[in-house]
Design a protein around this motif. Sequence first.
Motif, PDB file in Angstrom:
ATOM      1  N   UNK A  75       0.854  -1.288  -0.049  1.00  8.46           N
ATOM      2  CA  UNK A  75       0.135   0.048  -0.061  1.00  8.46           C
ATOM      3  C   UNK A  75       0.926   1.189  -0.113  1.00  8.46           C
ATOM      4  N   UNK A  76       0.612   2.124  -0.882  1.00  6.47           N
ATOM      5  CA  UNK A  76       1.474   3.469  -1.030  1.00  6.47           C
ATOM      6  C   UNK A  76       0.903   4.116  -0.085  1.00  6.47           C
ATOM      7  N   UNK A  77       2.015   5.038   0.791  1.00  2.00           N
ATOM      8  CA  UNK A  77       1.813   6.084   1.644  1.00  2.00           C
ATOM      9  C   UNK A  77       2.762   7.110   1.258  1.00  2.00           C
ATOM     10  N   UNK A  78       2.113   8.370   1.281  1.00  2.00           N
ATOM     11  CA  UNK A  78       2.864   9.578   0.654  1.00  2.00           C
ATOM     12  C   UNK A  78       3.182   9.520  -0.798  1.00  2.00           C
ATOM     13  N   UNK A  79       4.294  10.296  -0.975  1.00  2.00           N
ATOM     14  CA  UNK A  79       5.148   9.957  -2.309  1.00  2.00           C
ATOM     15  C   UNK A  79       5.511   8.790  -2.854  1.00  2.00           C
ATOM     16  N   UNK A  80       5.306   8.321  -4.115  1.00  2.00           N
ATOM     17  CA  UNK A  80       5.682   7.132  -4.648  1.00  2.00           C
ATOM     18  C   UNK A  80       6.990   7.092  -5.009  1.00  2.00           C
ATOM     19  N   UNK A  81       8.136   6.837  -4.118  1.00  2.00           N
ATOM     20  CA  UNK A  81       9.451   7.014  -4.482  1.00  2.00           C
ATOM     21  C   UNK A  81       9.947   5.890  -5.369  1.00  2.00           C
ATOM     22  N   UNK A  82       9.091   4.968  -5.886  1.00  2.00           N
ATOM     23  CA  UNK A  82       9.529   3.882  -6.759  1.00  2.00           C
ATOM     24  C   UNK A  82       9.439   4.552  -8.207  1.00  2.00           C
ATOM     25  N   UNK A  83       8.510   5.769  -8.249  1.00  2.00           N
ATOM     26  CA  UNK A  83       8.167   6.387  -9.421  1.00  2.00           C
ATOM     27  C   UNK A  83       9.028   7.527 -10.082  1.00  2.00           C
TER      28      UNK A  83
END
Length: 271
Positions: A75-83
């Motif tokens: 589940x994503x929380x905050x900014x998507x650091x993988x993107x």
Amino acid sequence: MSDYALELLSISCTFHSKDDPGQRYTAVADTTLRVRAGEFVSVVGPTGCGKSTLLNVGAGLLEPSSGTIKVFGQALQGVNARAGYMFQTEALMPWRSAIDNVLVGLQYRGVPDAQAREQAEAWLSRVGLSGFGDRYPHQLSGGMRKRVALAQTLVLDPDIILMDEPFSALDIQTRQLMENEVLELWSAKKKAVLFITHDLDEAIAMSDRVVVLSAGPATHPIGEFVIDLARPRDVAEVRTQPRFVELHTQIWEVLRDEVLKGYAQQLRKAA
Ligand SMILES: Nc1ncnc2c1ncn2[C@@H]1O[C@H](COP(=O)(O)OP(=O)(O)OP(=O)(O)O)[C@@H](O)[C@H]1O
Ligand SMILES: [Mg+2]
């Protein structure tokens, strides 16, 4: 591990009007969209339907009113650091040279300066701009600025690439060159790509899968098409293949009415 790099699950986005907070507009309703690792997915839909909104949700920049976002199963929380995100509008910093624009993300990550500069140089040359590192954005053509933005996104080696109509402002020749370059870079590393466009030809030429969105309000997917054209593709040549024409006819059948609805809405808004 999940097969999917990015999952937008039952996403809805309702905005409050700035002038009248009691007034609400549901841009996106109950939309599910998945991108597999290594898959190139395009989303097409009429102007104003909610494409950028969905991409902002996937980037973790906009919290949906309801729904879940998963990144490689988590589940994503905050900014998507993988993107990595290539915006619809020009997003280069005018006070920074091309190379300084490319390396800004690495600096944020704390990569030592010499190493950051070396990686940024390598990416500038990969996008055909070696020797242009000292130029400022206003000293570059529109196509060159898009190349810098591309290098700025890819230098961070993101597992998911989000692109919002990145080439729509370019002339057709420059655009096709850049589309081919993106396909070449993508085929070397096979990242998950979510590509937004309102150009159906571009969507078919680039993608493994095309998702069609309805006109707003309450935009949602109304069609999904697997693009079974062989790769590697040349975006200009692929358009002449009978299968391309067939897919185009099929998808346009679904998209046409939505485009007309979207256009009528814009005229109403303007009236
Ligand atoms: N922050 C916001 N507040 C209020 N309304 C918004 C907000 N962001 C988007 N909208 C509305 O939501 C709808 C979808 O906007 P969005 O920018 O996602 O469309 P789009 O499909 O990307 O359009 P285009 O193809 O023109 O780029 C529009 O009607 C827009 O006015
Ligand atoms: Mg948009």
